[in-house]
Write a protein that holds these residues in place. Structure first.
Motif, PDB file in Angstrom:
ATOM      1  N   ARG A  47       0.871  -1.196  -0.110  1.00  0.00           N
ATOM      2  CA  ARG A  47       0.027   0.008  -0.105  1.00  0.00           C
ATOM      3  C   ARG A  47       0.834   1.240   0.057  1.00  0.00           C
ATOM      4  O   ARG A  47       0.415   2.198  -0.628  1.00  0.00           O
ATOM      5  CB  ARG A  47      -0.947   0.027   1.268  1.00  0.00           C
ATOM      6  CG  ARG A  47      -1.963  -1.086   1.091  1.00  0.00           C
ATOM      7  CD  ARG A  47      -2.705  -1.390   2.503  1.00  0.00           C
ATOM      8  NE  ARG A  47      -3.754  -0.066   2.584  1.00  0.00           N
ATOM      9  CZ  ARG A  47      -4.309  -0.170   3.831  1.00  0.00           C
ATOM     10  NH1 ARG A  47      -4.198  -0.636   4.764  1.00  0.00           N
ATOM     11  NH2 ARG A  47      -5.107   1.231   3.927  1.00  0.00           N
ATOM     12  N   ARG A  48       1.990   1.109   0.674  1.00  0.00           N
ATOM     13  CA  ARG A  48       2.745   2.645   0.686  1.00  0.00           C
ATOM     14  C   ARG A  48       3.241   2.536  -0.652  1.00  0.00           C
ATOM     15  O   ARG A  48       3.741   3.776  -1.180  1.00  0.00           O
ATOM     16  CB  ARG A  48       3.930   2.197   1.577  1.00  0.00           C
ATOM     17  CG  ARG A  48       3.806   2.289   3.087  1.00  0.00           C
ATOM     18  CD  ARG A  48       4.568   2.723   4.209  1.00  0.00           C
ATOM     19  NE  ARG A  48       5.814   1.770   3.819  1.00  0.00           N
ATOM     20  CZ  ARG A  48       6.068   0.844   4.861  1.00  0.00           C
ATOM     21  NH1 ARG A  48       5.273   0.818   5.798  1.00  0.00           N
ATOM     22  NH2 ARG A  48       7.271   0.306   4.649  1.00  0.00           N
ATOM     23  N   ARG A  49       3.666   1.523  -1.425  1.00  0.00           N
ATOM     24  CA  ARG A  49       4.302   1.755  -2.747  1.00  0.00           C
ATOM     25  C   ARG A  49       3.107   2.274  -3.594  1.00  0.00           C
ATOM     26  O   ARG A  49       3.612   3.207  -4.419  1.00  0.00           O
ATOM     27  CB  ARG A  49       4.774   0.364  -3.512  1.00  0.00           C
ATOM     28  CG  ARG A  49       5.959  -0.214  -2.782  1.00  0.00           C
ATOM     29  CD  ARG A  49       6.542  -1.401  -3.693  1.00  0.00           C
ATOM     30  NE  ARG A  49       7.679  -2.065  -2.908  1.00  0.00           N
ATOM     31  CZ  ARG A  49       7.530  -2.914  -2.065  1.00  0.00           C
ATOM     32  NH1 ARG A  49       6.197  -3.581  -2.238  1.00  0.00           N
ATOM     33  NH2 ARG A  49       8.376  -3.665  -1.311  1.00  0.00           N
ATOM     34  N   ARG A  50       1.833   1.840  -3.726  1.00  0.00           N
ATOM     35  CA  ARG A  50       0.753   2.382  -4.362  1.00  0.00           C
ATOM     36  C   ARG A  50       0.703   3.725  -3.884  1.00  0.00           C
ATOM     37  O   ARG A  50       0.318   4.999  -4.653  1.00  0.00           O
ATOM     38  CB  ARG A  50      -0.301   1.636  -3.738  1.00  0.00           C
ATOM     39  CG  ARG A  50      -1.745   1.811  -4.713  1.00  0.00           C
ATOM     40  CD  ARG A  50      -2.859   1.184  -4.626  1.00  0.00           C
ATOM     41  NE  ARG A  50      -2.788   0.080  -4.384  1.00  0.00           N
ATOM     42  CZ  ARG A  50      -2.932  -0.873  -3.070  1.00  0.00           C
ATOM     43  NH1 ARG A  50      -3.486  -0.079  -2.189  1.00  0.00           N
ATOM     44  NH2 ARG A  50      -2.814  -2.183  -3.003  1.00  0.00           N
ATOM     45  N   MET A  51       0.861   4.180  -2.655  1.00  0.00           N
ATOM     46  CA  MET A  51       0.686   5.689  -2.224  1.00  0.00           C
ATOM     47  C   MET A  51       1.804   6.462  -3.016  1.00  0.00           C
ATOM     48  O   MET A  51       1.367   7.552  -3.388  1.00  0.00           O
ATOM     49  CB  MET A  51       0.765   5.970  -0.841  1.00  0.00           C
ATOM     50  CG  MET A  51      -0.482   5.189  -0.167  1.00  0.00           C
ATOM     51  SD  MET A  51      -0.136   5.303   1.837  1.00  0.00           S
ATOM     52  CE  MET A  51       0.063   6.957   2.128  1.00  0.00           C
ATOM     53  N   ALA A  52       3.043   6.037  -2.940  1.00  0.00           N
ATOM     54  CA  ALA A  52       4.027   6.718  -3.625  1.00  0.00           C
ATOM     55  C   ALA A  52       3.905   6.935  -4.854  1.00  0.00           C
ATOM     56  O   ALA A  52       4.134   7.805  -5.512  1.00  0.00           O
ATOM     57  CB  ALA A  52       5.355   5.966  -3.237  1.00  0.00           C
TER      58      ALA A  52
END
Length: 211
Positions: A56-61
């Motif tokens: 999810r953090r990669r998606r947010m980035a």
């Protein structure tokens, strides 16, 4: 003499049935085999939330953009120098009302909501100090280590209690850093309440990261 039992070619070449193989497999298991399978299943279940959080953090980035606000960049650079942080810190902006978070072991990323452009100088400095405190303390690296240990020893409640205490202590340490750099406790509490209220009204889901 007794008559010989005739065996068809198909029966002669046929191997053990699937049911027979499965029965033999389960019968050959020892308590240590079963314990190992239970432990492995527990590890997968315990580590899955962490892996989901990383995804999810990669998606947010990917859904963010590099911050080009001169006021935010200037404040980040000044506070990095003030805290003695030599690691590269990239500030990202997200269109949603996301919780300010930071992550990264070798290169830090600091994620802010786009509305941070309109924050007061006091609120912006408090948030940046808190998140840069995590970067200074290498909390992301510690968190990765704790998550792995917690997954490997998922059956031990003391490990989970220790992990929870570490989370509380790291947030407290970053709060103390903000207060030690001139932000009054009353003002800091007011700013945190205002941010939490805004995010509670606008955010649709929490995001796993070092907040």
């Amino acid at each position: 003499a007794s008559a010989a039992t005739s065996v068809t070619p198909e029966e002669a070449t046929a191997g053990p049935t699937t049911v027979g193989v499965a029965r033999s497999f389960w019968q050959s298991l020892t308590c240590w085999h079963v314990a190992g399978m239970v432990w492995a299943l527990g590890v997968m279940l315990a580590i899955s939330p962490w892996l989901v959080g990383l995804t999810r953090r990669r998606r947010m980035a990917r859904g963010s953009r590099v911050c080009d606000d001169s006021r935010i960049i200037s404040a980040t650079t000044r506070l990095k120098k003030q805290l003695g942080i030599r690691m590269r810190v990239t500030v990202l902006e997200h269109a949603d009302s996301v919780m300010p978070v930071s992550w990264g072991v070798f290169k830090a990323v600091l994620l802010l909501p786009s509305e941070s452009r309109s924050w007061s100088s006091q609120r912006l400095e408090a948030v940046l100090l808190h998140e840069l405190g995590h970067v200074q303390r290498r909390d992301c690296l510690v968190q990765h280590f704790v998550q792995i240990i917690s997954a490997l020893y998922w059956f031990n409640p003391l490990v989970w209690l220790a992990a929870r205490k570490l989370r509380v202590d790291r947030e407290r340490a970053c709060d103390d850093l903000v207060l030690a750099n001139g932000v009054s406790p009353a003002d800091y509490a007011q700013e945190l309440l205002a941010i939490a209220k805004t995010l509670h009204m606008q955010a649709t889901e929490p995001h796993a990261a070092v907040a």
